[in-house]
Write a protein that holds these residues in place. Structure first.
Motif, PDB file in Angstrom:
ATOM      1  N   ALA A 167       0.838  -1.192   0.000  1.00  0.00           N
ATOM      2  CA  ALA A 167       0.000   0.000   0.000  1.00  0.00           C
ATOM      3  C   ALA A 167       0.874   1.243   0.000  1.00  0.00           C
ATOM      4  O   ALA A 167       1.789   1.370   0.827  1.00  0.00           O
ATOM      5  N   VAL A 176       0.358   4.921   0.719  1.00  0.00           N
ATOM      6  CA  VAL A 176      -0.677   5.803   1.279  1.00  0.00           C
ATOM      7  C   VAL A 176      -0.128   7.136   1.778  1.00  0.00           C
ATOM      8  O   VAL A 176      -0.898   8.009   2.191  1.00  0.00           O
ATOM      9  N   LEU A 180      -7.579   4.336   4.095  1.00  0.00           N
ATOM     10  CA  LEU A 180      -7.084   2.983   3.830  1.00  0.00           C
ATOM     11  C   LEU A 180      -6.381   2.402   5.044  1.00  0.00           C
ATOM     12  O   LEU A 180      -6.573   1.229   5.405  1.00  0.00           O
ATOM     13  N   ARG A 181      -5.529   3.220   5.709  1.00  0.00           N
ATOM     14  CA  ARG A 181      -4.845   2.732   6.914  1.00  0.00           C
ATOM     15  C   ARG A 181      -5.851   2.310   7.977  1.00  0.00           C
ATOM     16  O   ARG A 181      -5.722   1.257   8.609  1.00  0.00           O
ATOM     17  N   LEU A 223       0.503  -7.941   4.090  1.00  0.00           N
ATOM     18  CA  LEU A 223       0.309  -6.521   3.795  1.00  0.00           C
ATOM     19  C   LEU A 223       1.558  -5.748   4.195  1.00  0.00           C
ATOM     20  O   LEU A 223       2.115  -5.972   5.277  1.00  0.00           O
ATOM     21  N   PHE A 245       3.292  -1.614   3.858  1.00  0.00           N
ATOM     22  CA  PHE A 245       3.162  -0.214   3.453  1.00  0.00           C
ATOM     23  C   PHE A 245       4.503   0.268   2.913  1.00  0.00           C
ATOM     24  O   PHE A 245       5.551   0.049   3.539  1.00  0.00           O
ATOM     25  N   LEU A 281      -1.860  -0.982  -3.776  1.00  0.00           N
ATOM     26  CA  LEU A 281      -2.906   0.001  -3.501  1.00  0.00           C
ATOM     27  C   LEU A 281      -2.253   1.373  -3.442  1.00  0.00           C
ATOM     28  O   LEU A 281      -1.315   1.593  -2.659  1.00  0.00           O
ATOM     29  N   ALA A 339      -9.956  -2.827   0.317  1.00  0.00           N
ATOM     30  CA  ALA A 339      -9.064  -1.979  -0.467  1.00  0.00           C
ATOM     31  C   ALA A 339      -9.856  -0.813  -1.039  1.00  0.00           C
ATOM     32  O   ALA A 339      -9.829  -0.547  -2.238  1.00  0.00           O
TER      33      ALA A 339
END
Length: 902
Positions: free
Chosen positions: A17, A19, A35-36, A48, A50, A71, A137
């Motif tokens: 992700a 973000v 999203l977080r 997952l 980040f 994402l 998502a």
């Protein structure tokens, strides 16, 4: 290769992700924060991680990072970098969550994603949810409850509203996908994935527009053949061109065309998002095919009458018990019960009475579905009555719906019905409407099964002559055909017309009229006058030669005054059609954006716009579709015996529609057409007047010669490609032949028999599975195809057997299938082949492969590839002999990757 190409997007095992952070310049995007929070609220089943595009650490970590899905919820300036990083770490899918992104910016991101080998959902998307994977998502709200429905929506705001409504009403989802303008992964691709998703039992779609009608119809037809699809579309405004030159263009609106397209695709349309969910819930029950007769079981006359009124209003029929059923049921009911129309159990109805009435209606052949209505009465037990319905053994052979009226007193009863998965509604109208959706679904499924060829079985038309006529008109830089030219075009396709001759002087008009016989009609002939009656350019029932001469002079003077700029070719003379009790019918064609040609049918004559009777169907047509098109019009009620007139020749009318379908398929230059009126009676149908508009087409001859790979690209539905049918001798048998032809929906039973008859080894080589037969969803997917993005050719043998009484019986048998499916790159395809064991080594497999290669080449594809099990020597030998290259498949050493350059 059996996995769908969007699996990494919607079923990832690992996600990264992007973000952003609160200390980024401009702050963390709101979508990133959402999203977080979503990932904190629900723990994703996979891995997952980040990542940040703005720190050096990210680049150092790339060699240790791999993920299926990226994402991206960043400011627009950082999206391109994130897509490049996603490609570098092996992501094959990405979601860009954003809004307000224009076409140019979206195209740039799409180009980067394509270069990196990434399937891109977005931009202008809220993302997606997969509740079964605990994957949220999206920024559409909390993760939805898991369930069998899939939701695809082109509106972010409405997606959030639907999810909120669903949470309050206990509705669960297998998938929720938000799409917006300029998105790369689009509705056709998502529908294709959901059609193959085992967790999805039915699909609901909110639609605002489509870009590619052919791709949309292809995906929708495939999806709705596999599982119920319910569509809510925004915007019901007519599409019309105010300067339309024909009746058809004046009366057809794009929303009407959309209705027709959905029917032909086997889907159901609803008008509100509450109805959207109730329809999907009912259709997911998968009742057997039903009709339109709904029986109403009630303990109150008023609610029953409301239901009966709405049944009539929406075109259903009130189901009534047969006399034998009434005689058996009546003695078991309270004294005041009535079975004349409604099954009115009276206010004294007990749970046992409801059960007896529902059992009787379910067993009656005159009933297709049952609606049980309960209204609170003193002493009546709402929950016990609901329990009586819940105790009925499942599955029922007919739809059972419930309407428990009231509020607080029936809350417990509604919970009982919900636990028993009996669709329950608060009003009779809502319940009847839900049954209407079930009936519409199965009616539309009948339409979906129709895959007509471009040409009917009628006498072959003069297609080349028709094309020469159109070319001559376009060469003169004209678009509107004169009446004479229009009727000549109709004659090329054997549509009966009145004999019409063009007079260029008053004396010539008198002589022609005398030769034809009186009475005659005279009409102005001009490419610049769309409606002759508007300039008083029509004279009917002229009874003698003097009248014909004088009418000619007066009409020329009148038209010259009313339309001084119009070019006048002369005046046509035709004999009046003698049909004292004939009906005036209209058949037309209009080009819709984006669905292309649409055939229109309804009441004709001079009051066509006022009557506004129109029924529509997308070409191509066959006799079944032509008959259904006629039945949907209001004028259909007058075509049988009517007010002393005999029933019309329905076959002749259907033939006209089939001929118009042939014209539309074979002449892509057609833009608009009026055949009005067509006089039809018991002796046949004849076209009195016609007017046609043409325009240059980028498509050449529409596939009739067999060399145009993209033939019929002007149609939203690809016709059955009969041109690929071939007959071949069966080698080594001393005679006999077999047919290689495209697969047809009616082949399902024969295809299942082929699979069941394979040896376990052959079945494993083809499907890499131990199943004994094809699952229903796979069988439907294999037999109803769009012939555009995929093709399946079957080898069919005619088998003869002798019955016990000595009668010779003939039956067809499928002994082999070759198939290809176009890959997402639209330039390559994946093939498969299977041949019955007893026909192995007889050349059928080679012939099927050569034939499917020819089709793929004809379609303009550049490469054909496939996976073959490494321990399948016969198949590997065959593909090598055909010129395929054979290489190891790095992802799975049990397979070989075989490739053929077309």
């Amino acid at each position: 290769m059996d996995k769908h190409f969007l699996n990494p997007l919607f079923a990832p095992s690992s996600v990264v992700a992007f973000v952003g952070h609160a200390d980024d310049p401009g702050g963390q995007p709101p979508a990133g924060r959402t999203l977080r929070e979503a990932f904190r609220a629900d723990r994703f089943d996979g891995t997952l991680r980040f990542l940040d595009v703005r720190t050096k650490g990210t680049l150092e970590e790339l060699s240790q990072t791999h993920a299926d899905l990226a994402l991206i919820a960043l400011a627009p300036r950082d999206v391109a970098a994130a897509l490049e990083i996603a490609g570098r770490i092996g992501c094959t899918a990405a979601v860009v969550i954003s809004s307000g992104i224009g076409a140019d910016q979206a195209a740039q991101w799409r180009k980067i994603a394509r270069r990196e080998g990434v399937h891109l959902l977005g931009p202008n998307s809220l993302g997606f949810q997969r509740p079964l994977l605990h994957l949220n998502a999206s920024v559409a709200g909390p993760l939805a409850k898991a369930g069998p429905l899939a939701l695809v929506s082109q509106s972010g705001a409405l997606t959030a509203s639907m999810l909120d409504w669903a949470r309050q009403n206990g509705v669960g989802f297998s998938s929720v996908v938000s799409l917006g303008p300029h998105t790369s992964v689009d509705i056709p691709q998502v529908l294709d994935f959901l059609a193959n998703d085992q967790a999805t039992h039915s699909i609901i779609v909110y639609l605002e527009g489509i870009d590619d009608a052919r791709r949309f119809m292809s995906a929708l037809r495939s999806a709705s053949h596999a599982k119920p699809v319910v569509v809510l579309k925004a915007g019901r405004k007519p599409a019309g061109n105010e300067a339309a030159q024909t009746h058809s263009a004046a009366i057809v609106g794009s929303d009407d065309v959309f209705d027709s397209a959905l029917r032909r695709a086997g889907a159901v349309r609803v008008r509100s998002f509450v109805e959207l969910f109730s329809a999907a819930k009912c259709l997911a029950s998968r009742y057997r095919p039903v009709g339109k007769r709904l029986a109403v079981v009630t303990n109150g006359g008023g609610p029953g009458v409301l239901a009966a009124d709405w049944i009539n209003e929406i075109g259903l029929d009130l189901g009534k018990l047969s006399s034998p059923s009434q005689k058996l049921l009546l003695p078991t009911l309270p004294p005041l019960a009535s079975l004349t129309d409604l099954i009115d159990l009276s206010e004294e109805a007990l749970p046992a009475h409801y059960r007896a009435a529902i059992d009787a209606a379910s067993a009656d052949s005159q009933v297709d579905g049952v609606l049980a209505i309960f209204s609170p009465k003193p002493g009546a037990d709402a929950a016990a009555t609901a329990k009586a319905l819940a105790d009925i053994p499942r599955p029922m052979n007919k739809p059972l719906l419930a309407c428990w009226m009231g509020d607080s007193s029936v809350g417990k009863a509604r919970a009982v019905l919900a636990d028993a998965t009996i669709p329950s509604f608060r009003t009779p109208e809502a319940a009847v409407g839900a049954f209407g959706n079930i009936a519409a679904f199965y009616q539309n499924q009948q339409l979906l099964q129709q895959t007509p060829p471009p040409l009917s079985a009628l006498a072959k038309p003069d297609i080349e002559g028709a094309r020469l006529l159109i070319e001559s008109v376009l060469a003169e830089r004209r678009k509107v055909l004169t009446e004479m030219e229009s009727k000549t075009l109709l004659s090329s396709f054997h549509i009966p017309i009145t004999r019409t001759l063009l007079a260029r002087s008053a004396n010539e008009a008198m002589m022609i009229a005398t030769q034809l016989g009186f009475p005659v009609a005279l009409k102005i002939d001009s490419p610049d006058i769309p409606h002759k009656s508007d300039v008083e350019g029509v004279a009917l029932n002229v009874l003698n030669g003097t009248g014909a001469r004088d009418t000619y002079v007066e009409m020329m003077e009148r038209v010259a005054r009313l339309a001084p700029e119009a070019r006048i070719n002369g005046i046509t003379v035709q004999k009046m059609v003698r049909a004292r009790r004939g009906r005036e019918i209209y058949v037309g064609m209009v080009t819709d954006e984006p669905f292309g040609p649409v055939i229109v049918f309804g009441a004709g004559g001079t009051m066509i716009e006022l009557l506004n009777d129109r029924a529509m169907e997308l070409p191509p047509l066959n006799q079944f579709l032509a008959r259904r098109l006629i039945e949907r019009s209001r004028v259909a009620e007058t075509l049988g015996e009517w007010r002393g007139a005999n029933a019309v020749d329905m076959e002749a009318l259907e033939d006209v529609l089939l001929r118009v379908s042939e014209m539309v398929c074979e002449l892509p230059e057609l833009r608009e057409m009026d055949i009005n009126p067509i006089i039809v009676d018991e002796s046949g149908a004849i076209s009195v007047d016609a007017r046609i508009v043409v325009e240059s087409s980028s498509q050449g001859a529409a596939g009739s010669s067999g060399h145009a790979g993209n033939g019929y690209s002007h149609l939203a539905i690809m016709p059955y490609p009969a041109r690929y049918r071939r007959e071949w001798p069966l080698p080594g048998t001393g005679g006999g032949t077999y047919i290689v032809r495209p697969v047809h929906p009616n082949d399902a039973q024969m295809l299942q028999a082929l699979v069941q008859g394979l040896s376990p080894e052959s079945r494993w080589f083809r499907f890499v599975s131990r199943f004994h037969e094809l699952p229903p969803s796979m069988l439907s997917r294999f037999t109803l195809i769009d012939y555009d993005r995929e093709m399946a050719l079957v080898a069919v043998m005619l088998e003869r057997s002798v019955s016990p009484d000595g009668t010779i019986l003939e039956s067809e048998r499928i002994v082999g299938v070759s198939r290809y499916i176009t890959n997402p790159d639209q330039t390559s395809c994946e093939f498969s082949l299977v041949v019955a064991d007893e026909f192995s080594g007889k050349g059928i497999g080679s012939r099927l492969m050569e034939s499917i290669i020819d089709v793929a080449r004809d379609k303009g594809l550049a490469e054909m590839d496939g996976l073959v099990l490494a321990n399948n020597p016969d198949m590997l030998k065959l593909v090598r002999r055909l010129g395929f290259s054979v290489k190891s498949f790095p992802e799975d050493h049990d397979f070989k990757l075989v490739t053929y350059m077309l």
